[in-house]
Design a protein around this motif. Sequence first.
Motif, PDB file in Angstrom:
ATOM      1  N   ILE A 130       8.825 -21.432 -17.585  1.00 26.88           N
ATOM      2  CA  ILE A 130       9.171 -20.655 -18.778  1.00 26.88           C
ATOM      3  C   ILE A 130       9.820 -21.555 -19.833  1.00 26.88           C
ATOM      4  CG2 ILE A 130      10.644 -18.795 -19.655  1.00 26.88           C
ATOM      5  CD1 ILE A 130      10.229 -17.416 -16.918  1.00 26.88           C
ATOM      6  N   VAL A 131      10.722 -22.428 -19.397  1.00 25.06           N
ATOM      7  CA  VAL A 131      11.370 -23.353 -20.330  1.00 25.06           C
ATOM      8  C   VAL A 131      10.328 -24.283 -20.945  1.00 25.06           C
ATOM      9  CG1 VAL A 131      12.975 -25.289 -20.521  1.00 25.06           C
ATOM     10  CG2 VAL A 131      13.624 -23.255 -19.216  1.00 25.06           C
ATOM     11  N   GLN A 132       9.398 -24.787 -20.134  1.00 27.98           N
ATOM     12  CA  GLN A 132       8.360 -25.680 -20.654  1.00 27.98           C
ATOM     13  C   GLN A 132       7.496 -24.953 -21.676  1.00 27.98           C
ATOM     14  OE1 GLN A 132       6.004 -27.619 -17.643  1.00 27.98           O
ATOM     15  NE2 GLN A 132       4.619 -28.576 -19.127  1.00 27.98           N
ATOM     16  N   TYR A 133       7.169 -23.699 -21.392  1.00 30.50           N
ATOM     17  CA  TYR A 133       6.380 -22.904 -22.341  1.00 30.50           C
ATOM     18  C   TYR A 133       7.131 -22.740 -23.665  1.00 30.50           C
ATOM     19  CZ  TYR A 133       4.450 -18.820 -24.660  1.00 30.50           C
ATOM     20  OH  TYR A 133       3.931 -17.966 -25.603  1.00 30.50           O
ATOM     21  N   LEU A 134       8.420 -22.465 -23.600  1.00 28.26           N
ATOM     22  CA  LEU A 134       9.208 -22.281 -24.816  1.00 28.26           C
ATOM     23  C   LEU A 134       9.246 -23.565 -25.639  1.00 28.26           C
ATOM     24  CD1 LEU A 134      12.174 -20.154 -23.417  1.00 28.26           C
ATOM     25  CD2 LEU A 134      10.392 -19.390 -25.001  1.00 28.26           C
ATOM     26  N   VAL A 135       9.233 -24.708 -24.968  1.00 27.48           N
ATOM     27  CA  VAL A 135       9.267 -25.994 -25.664  1.00 27.48           C
ATOM     28  C   VAL A 135       7.899 -26.332 -26.266  1.00 27.48           C
ATOM     29  CG1 VAL A 135       9.544 -28.488 -25.365  1.00 27.48           C
ATOM     30  CG2 VAL A 135      11.159 -26.905 -24.284  1.00 27.48           C
ATOM     31  N   GLU A 136       6.831 -26.119 -25.476  1.00 29.41           N
ATOM     32  CA  GLU A 136       5.497 -26.553 -25.897  1.00 29.41           C
ATOM     33  C   GLU A 136       4.725 -25.486 -26.655  1.00 29.41           C
ATOM     34  OE1 GLU A 136       3.431 -27.945 -22.466  1.00 29.41           O
ATOM     35  OE2 GLU A 136       4.928 -29.505 -22.016  1.00 29.41           O
ATOM     36  N   GLY A 137       4.964 -24.207 -26.366  1.00 29.32           N
ATOM     37  CA  GLY A 137       4.238 -23.133 -27.020  1.00 29.32           C
ATOM     38  C   GLY A 137       2.783 -23.068 -26.583  1.00 29.32           C
ATOM     39  N   ASP A 138       1.990 -22.319 -27.328  1.00 33.17           N
ATOM     40  CA  ASP A 138       0.562 -22.155 -27.025  1.00 33.17           C
ATOM     41  C   ASP A 138      -0.159 -21.967 -28.351  1.00 33.17           C
ATOM     42  OD1 ASP A 138      -1.845 -21.770 -25.765  1.00 33.17           O
ATOM     43  OD2 ASP A 138      -1.501 -19.642 -25.419  1.00 33.17           O
ATOM     44  N   SER A 139      -0.709 -23.043 -28.871  1.00 34.99           N
ATOM     45  CA  SER A 139      -1.326 -22.993 -30.197  1.00 34.99           C
ATOM     46  C   SER A 139      -2.652 -22.234 -30.163  1.00 34.99           C
ATOM     47  CB  SER A 139      -1.582 -24.412 -30.702  1.00 34.99           C
ATOM     48  OG  SER A 139      -2.326 -24.373 -31.909  1.00 34.99           O
ATOM     49  N   PRO A 140      -2.909 -21.406 -31.186  1.00 30.89           N
ATOM     50  CA  PRO A 140      -4.199 -20.714 -31.270  1.00 30.89           C
ATOM     51  C   PRO A 140      -5.309 -21.602 -31.817  1.00 30.89           C
ATOM     52  CG  PRO A 140      -2.843 -20.119 -33.144  1.00 30.89           C
ATOM     53  CD  PRO A 140      -1.982 -20.989 -32.245  1.00 30.89           C
ATOM     54  N   LYS A 141      -4.978 -22.812 -32.246  1.00 33.05           N
ATOM     55  CA  LYS A 141      -5.990 -23.710 -32.800  1.00 33.05           C
ATOM     56  C   LYS A 141      -6.842 -24.283 -31.682  1.00 33.05           C
ATOM     57  CE  LYS A 141      -6.655 -27.464 -36.120  1.00 33.05           C
ATOM     58  NZ  LYS A 141      -6.011 -28.417 -37.037  1.00 33.05           N
ATOM     59  N   VAL A 183      -8.453 -23.229 -47.218  1.00 35.10           N
ATOM     60  CA  VAL A 183      -9.360 -23.231 -46.067  1.00 35.10           C
ATOM     61  C   VAL A 183      -8.682 -24.060 -44.977  1.00 35.10           C
ATOM     62  CG1 VAL A 183     -11.635 -23.884 -45.204  1.00 35.10           C
ATOM     63  CG2 VAL A 183     -11.376 -23.102 -47.575  1.00 35.10           C
ATOM     64  N   TYR A 184      -8.307 -23.399 -43.886  1.00 36.13           N
ATOM     65  CA  TYR A 184      -7.604 -24.114 -42.827  1.00 36.13           C
ATOM     66  C   TYR A 184      -8.593 -24.938 -41.992  1.00 36.13           C
ATOM     67  CZ  TYR A 184      -3.596 -21.197 -43.947  1.00 36.13           C
ATOM     68  OH  TYR A 184      -2.558 -20.580 -44.602  1.00 36.13           O
ATOM     69  N   GLU A 185      -8.173 -26.134 -41.647  1.00 34.56           N
ATOM     70  CA  GLU A 185      -9.014 -26.999 -40.829  1.00 34.56           C
ATOM     71  C   GLU A 185      -9.164 -26.421 -39.431  1.00 34.56           C
ATOM     72  OE1 GLU A 185      -8.350 -31.217 -40.225  1.00 34.56           O
ATOM     73  OE2 GLU A 185      -7.766 -31.354 -42.331  1.00 34.56           O
ATOM     74  N   GLY A 186     -10.334 -26.633 -38.827  1.00 30.59           N
ATOM     75  CA  GLY A 186     -10.520 -26.231 -37.444  1.00 30.59           C
ATOM     76  C   GLY A 186     -10.825 -24.754 -37.270  1.00 30.59           C
ATOM     77  N   ALA A 187     -10.686 -24.290 -36.032  1.00 36.04           N
ATOM     78  CA  ALA A 187     -10.971 -22.896 -35.689  1.00 36.04           C
ATOM     79  C   ALA A 187      -9.810 -22.342 -34.878  1.00 36.04           C
ATOM     80  CB  ALA A 187     -12.271 -22.802 -34.895  1.00 36.04           C
ATOM     81  N   TYR A 188      -9.624 -21.039 -34.973  1.00 35.08           N
ATOM     82  CA  TYR A 188      -8.479 -20.399 -34.338  1.00 35.08           C
ATOM     83  C   TYR A 188      -8.930 -19.158 -33.578  1.00 35.08           C
ATOM     84  CZ  TYR A 188      -5.905 -23.398 -37.539  1.00 35.08           C
ATOM     85  OH  TYR A 188      -5.422 -24.485 -38.204  1.00 35.08           O
ATOM     86  N   THR A 189      -8.146 -18.815 -32.555  1.00 35.49           N
ATOM     87  CA  THR A 189      -8.415 -17.598 -31.800  1.00 35.49           C
ATOM     88  C   THR A 189      -7.108 -16.844 -31.615  1.00 35.49           C
ATOM     89  OG1 THR A 189      -9.242 -16.691 -29.722  1.00 35.49           O
ATOM     90  CG2 THR A 189      -8.121 -18.793 -29.599  1.00 35.49           C
ATOM     91  N   TYR A 190      -7.223 -15.526 -31.411  1.00 36.65           N
ATOM     92  CA  TYR A 190      -6.014 -14.730 -31.201  1.00 36.65           C
ATOM     93  C   TYR A 190      -5.651 -14.671 -29.723  1.00 36.65           C
ATOM     94  CZ  TYR A 190      -2.539 -11.198 -32.298  1.00 36.65           C
ATOM     95  OH  TYR A 190      -1.357 -10.515 -32.459  1.00 36.65           O
ATOM     96  N   LEU A 191      -6.257 -15.525 -28.912  1.00 31.47           N
ATOM     97  CA  LEU A 191      -5.925 -15.707 -27.503  1.00 31.47           C
ATOM     98  C   LEU A 191      -6.406 -14.583 -26.598  1.00 31.47           C
ATOM     99  CD1 LEU A 191      -2.286 -17.102 -27.899  1.00 31.47           C
ATOM    100  CD2 LEU A 191      -4.416 -18.366 -27.803  1.00 31.47           C
ATOM    101  N   CYS A 192      -6.888 -13.494 -27.147  1.00 34.16           N
ATOM    102  CA  CYS A 192      -7.460 -12.443 -26.314  1.00 34.16           C
ATOM    103  C   CYS A 192      -8.341 -11.560 -27.186  1.00 34.16           C
ATOM    104  CB  CYS A 192      -6.388 -11.611 -25.624  1.00 34.16           C
ATOM    105  SG  CYS A 192      -5.614 -10.370 -26.662  1.00 34.16           S
TER     106      CYS A 192
END
Length: 245
Positions: A130-141, A183-192
């Motif tokens: 959980i601590v590692q997740y809070l530090v690293e996050g989860d980018s939608p890119k 126009v944002y570079e790359g592609a993104y997803t809402y994770l679900c």
Amino acid sequence: MKLQHYLGGLEGLGPVSTETRVFVEQWEKRIFGIHTAMMALSTQIPLPTTPSSFRTVWTWADLRKGAESLNPFDYFRFRYYEKWLGGISSYFISHAYITQAELDALTEEYYADPSKPLPSDGAAAIDARIVQYLVEGDSPKRGTVVNHAFAAGDAVQVCDVPTVEHTRLPGYLRNRTGTVETVYEGAYTYLCDTGPDGIGAAMPVYCVRFDPVTIWPGNTEPNFAIYADLYAHYIAAPAAAQQSA
């Protein structure tokens, strides 16, 4: 009536709350902690394995889908973290972590004895993840290569896509015309997947600028604009949007 995550622009919802505290009551902190732990332990996150029994995917979209599935009258009656509690509880029941009968029985136990101790078991590996997740996050890119259909300065019209579970499209922008600002570079997803308005695959995202007079006719406030980051399938060229309506 289907609720939307963004309620801006709707009238008749009563006075705006001026509460500035993040947590008004202690139990709200616990709900936030449960949600954070669920996100960190979600199976799509590439983090070290733990002894947690959590075996499914949980994202911000799942939290919002749960809240928005409430009866509209309950949605406006309950407070912010009460909606979170409802959504999380429904998720645990629908994914067979607990039954409705078991949840009801536990609820009655705590109603009868509010001082009853809460569960306190834990594992160091779970806490570390959980601590590692809070530090690293989860980018939608995502690294997906995409072709951008629009460029900065292009006129676009917001589509009126169907909504079943959750949408990232503000209701007050539907059918409105704006101008691509970025126009944002790359592609993104809402994770679900969020229903038939289609966010499952990665796609381009555009920042679109709207003149407020096109949304609220009669607005005369100068130097004011509305900006919204929109997934590609939410916008089309004005003529194409009219043809698909």
